[in-house]
Design a protein around this motif. Structure first.
Motif, mmCIF file in Angstrom:
data_model
loop_
_atom_site.group_PDB
_atom_site.id
_atom_site.type_symbol
_atom_site.label_atom_id
_atom_site.label_comp_id
_atom_site.label_asym_id
_atom_site.label_seq_id
_atom_site.Cartn_x
_atom_site.Cartn_y
_atom_site.Cartn_z
ATOM 1 N N ILE A 72 32.385 42.832 55.240
ATOM 2 C CA ILE A 72 32.925 41.707 54.277
ATOM 3 C C ILE A 72 33.861 41.168 54.600
ATOM 4 C CG2 ILE A 72 34.870 42.712 52.927
ATOM 5 C CD1 ILE A 72 32.399 44.161 52.508
ATOM 6 N N VAL A 73 34.243 41.170 56.096
ATOM 7 C CA VAL A 73 35.238 39.494 55.965
ATOM 8 C C VAL A 73 34.065 38.764 57.003
ATOM 9 C CG1 VAL A 73 36.103 38.412 58.112
ATOM 10 C CG2 VAL A 73 36.998 41.353 57.706
ATOM 11 N N ASP A 75 31.252 38.486 55.123
ATOM 12 C CA ASP A 75 31.044 38.022 53.819
ATOM 13 C C ASP A 75 31.678 37.544 53.212
ATOM 14 O OD1 ASP A 75 29.370 40.841 52.327
ATOM 15 O OD2 ASP A 75 28.269 39.047 53.777
ATOM 16 N N GLN A 76 33.646 37.020 52.891
ATOM 17 C CA GLN A 76 34.120 35.666 52.600
ATOM 18 C C GLN A 76 34.235 34.755 53.699
ATOM 19 O OE1 GLN A 76 37.422 38.126 54.122
ATOM 20 N NE2 GLN A 76 37.900 38.991 51.486
ATOM 21 N N ASN A 78 32.698 31.650 53.574
ATOM 22 C CA ASN A 78 31.083 31.000 52.545
ATOM 23 C C ASN A 78 30.933 30.052 54.128
ATOM 24 O OD1 ASN A 78 33.536 29.206 52.550
ATOM 25 N ND2 ASN A 78 32.461 27.916 50.582
ATOM 26 N N LYS B 16 39.135 45.691 50.793
ATOM 27 C CA LYS B 16 37.861 45.245 50.656
ATOM 28 C C LYS B 16 36.969 44.977 49.817
ATOM 29 C CE LYS B 16 34.258 48.966 52.260
ATOM 30 N NZ LYS B 16 34.310 50.217 51.898
ATOM 31 N N HIS B 18 38.643 43.680 47.046
ATOM 32 C CA HIS B 18 38.796 42.345 46.396
ATOM 33 C C HIS B 18 38.380 41.258 47.586
ATOM 34 C CE1 HIS B 18 41.087 45.628 44.189
ATOM 35 N NE2 HIS B 18 40.814 44.561 42.841
ATOM 36 N N PRO B 19 37.475 40.827 47.552
ATOM 37 C CA PRO B 19 37.052 40.081 48.694
ATOM 38 C C PRO B 19 37.957 38.814 47.954
ATOM 39 C CG PRO B 19 34.930 40.619 47.827
ATOM 40 C CD PRO B 19 36.239 40.864 46.954
ATOM 41 N N LYS B 20 38.524 38.191 47.179
ATOM 42 C CA LYS B 20 39.106 37.266 47.146
ATOM 43 C C LYS B 20 40.490 37.343 47.257
ATOM 44 C CE LYS B 20 36.670 35.271 43.318
ATOM 45 N NZ LYS B 20 35.686 33.933 44.799
ATOM 46 N N GLY B 21 41.265 38.444 47.447
ATOM 47 C CA GLY B 21 42.273 38.705 48.049
ATOM 48 C C GLY B 21 43.482 38.745 46.845
ATOM 49 N N ARG B 61 43.641 38.448 52.763
ATOM 50 C CA ARG B 61 42.739 38.885 53.037
ATOM 51 C C ARG B 61 42.161 39.454 53.888
ATOM 52 N NH1 ARG B 61 39.011 33.846 51.932
ATOM 53 N NH2 ARG B 61 38.959 34.038 49.182
#
Lengths: 250, 250
Positions: A72-73, A75-76, A78, B16, B18-21, B61
DNA sequence: GAAAGCGGTTGCGTAATAAGGAACAACTGC
DNA sequence: GCAGTTGTTCCTTATTACGCAACCGCTTTC
């Protein structure tokens, strides 16, 4: 700071440092708490998958949950998705490893790697932290620190000598950063690990800051000065491409 | 179970998802606690690097610490180190992605991947969990469950239909496991993801149990039945090699 | 074969901590 | 300029985490 959360995360740190695992009693001793306290903390971490008890030995190790969270990290970030195909090109054309690193708390952390089957084998680099002052990727970022940032780094950092090539004088280090800015690239001349050399260039973001760099890594036998000069146009062009994908005007 | 540790790990789970935080107030609402409570839990996680506050938006995040810990977890899995060069050979010779997966809590988790630049691009598979019943890698492992294990799996699992090819009948699934044991390999015929096909074989350990499998993955256009037949000798030989490195007599 | 020692696990009473509420600062929107 | 929201901090108290003791299982020693 919540003590019991703090303690549970310190347990994770001990397990990180003891890859073969630790028992409840050992963890209690390391933490300086009662066995029952340690046990309850560990049970809570196990419930969430952050630790796992080994069947035969009863010791606890880090759990697979970290792989999930790591996924997940990444993936965040970009920059990883943008850079990856470009790094594959680098790796294919040079038959070497390409690394992408990110600045974090005055260290660099490896966030992506592309290798070929015949490239020198360096395992599990992803997630690894390394110093700034004696890695090519670190120096490529530090060269673009602003004055306050550099001052803070130098006041917090200590120059541990990893190899005979490691810079340990602040003056030498500053001169090296000067050279890197001038050349547009940096070289790790076996400064961090014996036998490993890399060439790295900075990646600029949309605010023209440098928080990432990309490298070509190989053994010191493979990465001669001549070979580095051969690879440089490709590496610089790649970094430029990644920078522009991040919105940099450079 | 220690409530405050539990809560902090639940926060990680929300991040996890909510990838945008998420902000402090959102986290407090999701957890059902006061803002000050949420804030202190988050501060403790941040202190250890498990969360990070974004500069511009103040949302939190997941932190890079997970990459570090993941690195350690992968290092502890000696099957990854043993299998990796063999997977590179697979990927190079087939020009496809090779995956290594591990059974964990009646799911499979991807623990290594080797790809080539022209292989179909599937990002961040490492650490990803997937169901057993509709992935080639999962079925290759499940085919070797003992009776009690299979019974438990079937009682806990629900057959969600991911694509039109997904098996949703227990009887069909059992027949499929029978075929796999007979053939020595399994195929994911777009059962989990549209457009993706893979062929997988089990890896036996020193106790002749199957907790891992290795695959060749590509698009359904690339992975025709003929192509799968072509790849099988290499894949079976590779799995045999990995199994013997793990101490299997098979 | 019995006993001692060790590690992991469980239950209970109490001390210490985690929790919530209130207040404050900063920011945004109208 | 004010209202509303969010993030952050501090203090009091309610609740939980903690340690102790006991237990179980296993291994080692005599």
């Amino acid at each position: 700071m919540i003590q019991s959360v703090d303690r549970s995360l310190i347990i994770l740190e001990y397990l990180k440092q003891h890859p073969k695992g630790l028992g409840v009693t050992e963890i209690a001793n390391l933490l300086g708490v009662a066995k029952s306290t340690a046990h309850r903390l560990i049970m809570t971490l196990e419930e969430h998958g952050y630790v796992k008890q080994m069947e035969e030995t009863s010791v606890y190790r880090l759990g697979l949950k970290f792989l999930e969270m790591s996924n997940i990290v990444v993936d965040q970030l970009n920059v990883v998705e943008l850079a990856h195909p470009i790094m594959e090109k680098i790796s294919k054309q040079t038959d070497k490893i390409s690394h992408l690193v990110m600045l974090d708390d005055f260290q660099v952390i490896y966030i992506d790697k592309v290798e070929t089957p015949s490239a020198v084998r360096i395992y599990s680099q992803l997630g690894r932290r390394a110093p700034i002052y004696c890695t090519g990727v670190g120096k490529a970022i530090a060269a673009y620190f602003d004055e306050a940032q550099l001052k803070r780094y130098l006041s917090e950092n200590s120059f541990h000598k990893f190899t005979k090539n490691t810079y340990t004088e602040e003056k030498e280090f500053k001169q090296e950063l000067e050279r890197i800015r001038s050349n547009g690239y940096s070289v790790d001349n076996e400064e961090h690990e014996e036998g490993i050399r890399c060439v790295a260039v900075p990646i600029f973001d949309h605010l023209n800051r440098v928080n990432y760099s990309v490298s070509i890594t190989g053994t010191s036998v493979q990465m001669t000065d001549q070979r580095i000069q051969e690879y440089l146009p490709l590496l610089k062009e790649s970094a430029k491409e990644i920078s522009s994908l991040l919105g940099s005007a450079q």
